[in-house]
Design a protein around this motif. Structure first.
Motif, PDB file in Angstrom:
ATOM      1  N   TYR A 159       0.672  -1.506  -0.059  1.00 16.30           N
ATOM      2  CA  TYR A 159      -0.093   0.150  -0.535  1.00 16.30           C
ATOM      3  C   TYR A 159       0.439   1.207  -0.313  1.00 16.30           C
ATOM      4  CZ  TYR A 159      -4.218   2.689   1.523  1.00 16.30           C
ATOM      5  OH  TYR A 159      -5.277   3.583   1.166  1.00 16.30           O
TER       6      TYR A 159
ATOM      7  N   THR B 145      -9.450   3.004  10.561  1.00 17.80           N
ATOM      8  CA  THR B 145     -10.476   2.489   9.507  1.00 17.80           C
ATOM      9  C   THR B 145      -8.797   1.465   8.428  1.00 17.80           C
ATOM     10  OG1 THR B 145     -11.944   3.503   9.917  1.00 17.80           O
ATOM     11  CG2 THR B 145     -12.055   1.878   7.994  1.00 17.80           C
ATOM     12  N   ARG B 146      -8.261   2.329   7.671  1.00 17.88           N
ATOM     13  CA  ARG B 146      -7.287   1.735   6.877  1.00 17.88           C
ATOM     14  C   ARG B 146      -6.428   0.769   7.735  1.00 17.88           C
ATOM     15  NH1 ARG B 146      -4.763   6.267   2.504  1.00 17.88           N
ATOM     16  NH2 ARG B 146      -6.932   5.698   2.042  1.00 17.88           N
TER      17      ARG B 146
ATOM     18  N   LYS C 118      -6.629  -0.274   9.759  1.00 23.33           N
ATOM     19  CA  LYS C 118      -7.524  -2.458  10.204  1.00 23.33           C
ATOM     20  C   LYS C 118      -7.410  -2.895   8.807  1.00 23.33           C
ATOM     21  CE  LYS C 118      -9.373  -0.188  14.288  1.00 23.33           C
ATOM     22  NZ  LYS C 118     -11.189  -0.643  14.741  1.00 23.33           N
ATOM     23  N   GLN C 119      -8.255  -2.629   7.318  1.00 26.30           N
ATOM     24  CA  GLN C 119      -7.976  -3.218   6.574  1.00 26.30           C
ATOM     25  C   GLN C 119      -7.335  -3.717   6.010  1.00 26.30           C
ATOM     26  OE1 GLN C 119     -10.953   0.542   4.046  1.00 26.30           O
ATOM     27  NE2 GLN C 119     -12.196  -0.635   5.596  1.00 26.30           N
ATOM     28  N   VAL C 120      -6.468  -2.610   5.620  1.00 26.93           N
ATOM     29  CA  VAL C 120      -5.082  -2.723   4.988  1.00 26.93           C
ATOM     30  C   VAL C 120      -3.523  -3.492   5.711  1.00 26.93           C
ATOM     31  CG1 VAL C 120      -3.660  -1.626   3.983  1.00 26.93           C
ATOM     32  CG2 VAL C 120      -5.687  -1.015   3.479  1.00 26.93           C
TER      33      VAL C 120
ATOM     34  N   GLY D 131      -4.435  -5.234   9.235  1.00 27.83           N
ATOM     35  CA  GLY D 131      -4.836  -6.134   9.752  1.00 27.83           C
ATOM     36  C   GLY D 131      -4.565  -5.682  10.530  1.00 27.83           C
TER      37      GLY D 131
ATOM     38  N   GLU E 260      -4.478  -2.982  14.678  1.00 24.89           N
ATOM     39  CA  GLU E 260      -5.297  -2.193  15.768  1.00 24.89           C
ATOM     40  C   GLU E 260      -3.941  -2.440  16.681  1.00 24.89           C
ATOM     41  OE1 GLU E 260      -9.066  -3.048  17.218  1.00 24.89           O
ATOM     42  OE2 GLU E 260      -9.357  -4.277  15.750  1.00 24.89           O
TER      43      GLU E 260
END
Length: 329
Positions: A233, A282-283, A285-287, A289, A291
């Motif tokens: 990313y 959020t990004r 967490k999504q990209v 994994g 937190e």
């Protein structure tokens, strides 16, 4: 063959922990720092290792590293208000010239580079919590602009190299991070409060104390940066802890943690000091994994114990220790 990584600002708080992580992962690590704000004591335990070497060097002049490089982490920059207000020109230069030199090195070596940006690119935000799509509310001419705009330019330059040269780049927008190896006198909230508590002084809160911050323990931060570097990313990613607290309430937590009976005293809020700071992750967490896992109570206990055990004698000894035989210039 082991991967080889260059980490700038290696003797600083966060980058020294990154050196530890990449050593642990089996990398050959090259640390680089001009030691304006860094402390070699943070990495002295690595000097004896065959897969670590250190260069005492200022990245704003030029950067040359012999041999192959697989990755670069650019963490060379003053990061506390006390530092970047004291050395504003150097702060601007490391964000601009230093970044330019390291992007050039990454291009030459065909290495992937991760740039340490900051939540300060959002300035005093009008969007809360802050997500990566928000452009920010920054004063380019205010006293904090030397840091904020250096980081914003750094991001622009990095994306230009990514788009124009096809360079593999990553951008970490780092929110308030804390843990062992922070400097007691660096002006940031946590070491400032702990230092005052240890000295028996009242805790200083600027403004009315209702401004907020979100604190991420260093091990969580390192994990997020590690995952981002190895991801696919290229857009900016917030890495921080979204648990928000007011400065006034945090001062009360410090008094409770340290078992002291200090009062809270209030002083005028510095110019352009942000009123809110909370990452939207959020990004991440999504990209990635990712937190944060470590609670503030757990992380603060570790951090306080570190500072409490750091005696004046040890501090004085560390400042005068001779590291010259380990340094390449």
């Amino acid at each position: 063959m082991a991967k080889r990584i260059l980490i700038t600002g290696a003797a600083g708080f966060l980058a020294s922990h990154l050196c530890d992580r990449f050593i642990k992962e089996g990398y050959e690590v090259i640390g680089m720092d001009n030691l304006i704000t860094g402390n070699l004591k943070n990495i002295e335990h690595l000097f004896k290792l065959p897969n670590f070497e250190f260069y005492h060097h200022d990245v704003t002049t030029f950067v040359h590293v012999p041999g192959k490089l697989d990755y670069i982490l650019h963490f060379a920059s003053p990061a506390s208000p006390i530092d970047y207000l004291k050395i504003p020109i150097q702060t601007l230069k490391v964000g601009s010239l230093g970044t330019l030199h390291l992007l050039g090195l990454a291009k030459e070596k065909k290495a992937r580079i991760l740039i340490a940006s900051t939540s300060e690119v959002y300035g005093d935000p009008q969007v809360h919590p802050q997500n990566e799509e928000y452009y920010g509310n920054v004063s380019s001419t205010g006293p904090r602009g030397v840091y904020d705009e250096a980081k914003r330019f750094q991001e622009s330059l990095t994306m230009a190299y990514h788009r124009f040269h096809g360079l593999e780049t990553r951008i970490a927008r780092i929110f308030n991070t804390y843990g062992p190896r922070m400097r007691l006198n660096d002006g940031r909230v946590i070491p400032a409060f702990i230092g005052q508590a240890l000295r028996g002084e009242d805790l200083t809160v600027f403004g009315d104390g209702n401004q907020t911050r979100s604190f991420c323990y260093v091990d969580d931060q390192v994990e997020g940066i590690y995952r981002l570097l190895l991801s696919d990313y290229s857009e900016p990613v917030n890495i921080g802890n979204p648990e928000e607290i007011t400065i006034k309430d945090f001062a009360e937590e410090i008094i409770k943690l340290t078992g002291t009976n200090q009062k809270i005293v209030y002083k005028e809020l510095p110019k352009d000091d942000p009123m809110q700071r909370q990452p939207d992750i959020t990004r991440a967490k999504q990209v990635l994994g990712w937190e944060p896992k470590i609670s503030r109570s757990e992380g603060m206990k570790i951090t306080y114990d570190y500072f409490k055990n750091l005696s004046k004698e040890e501090l004085k000894k560390s400042e005068h220790k001779d590291f010259s035989k380990h340094i390449r210039r």
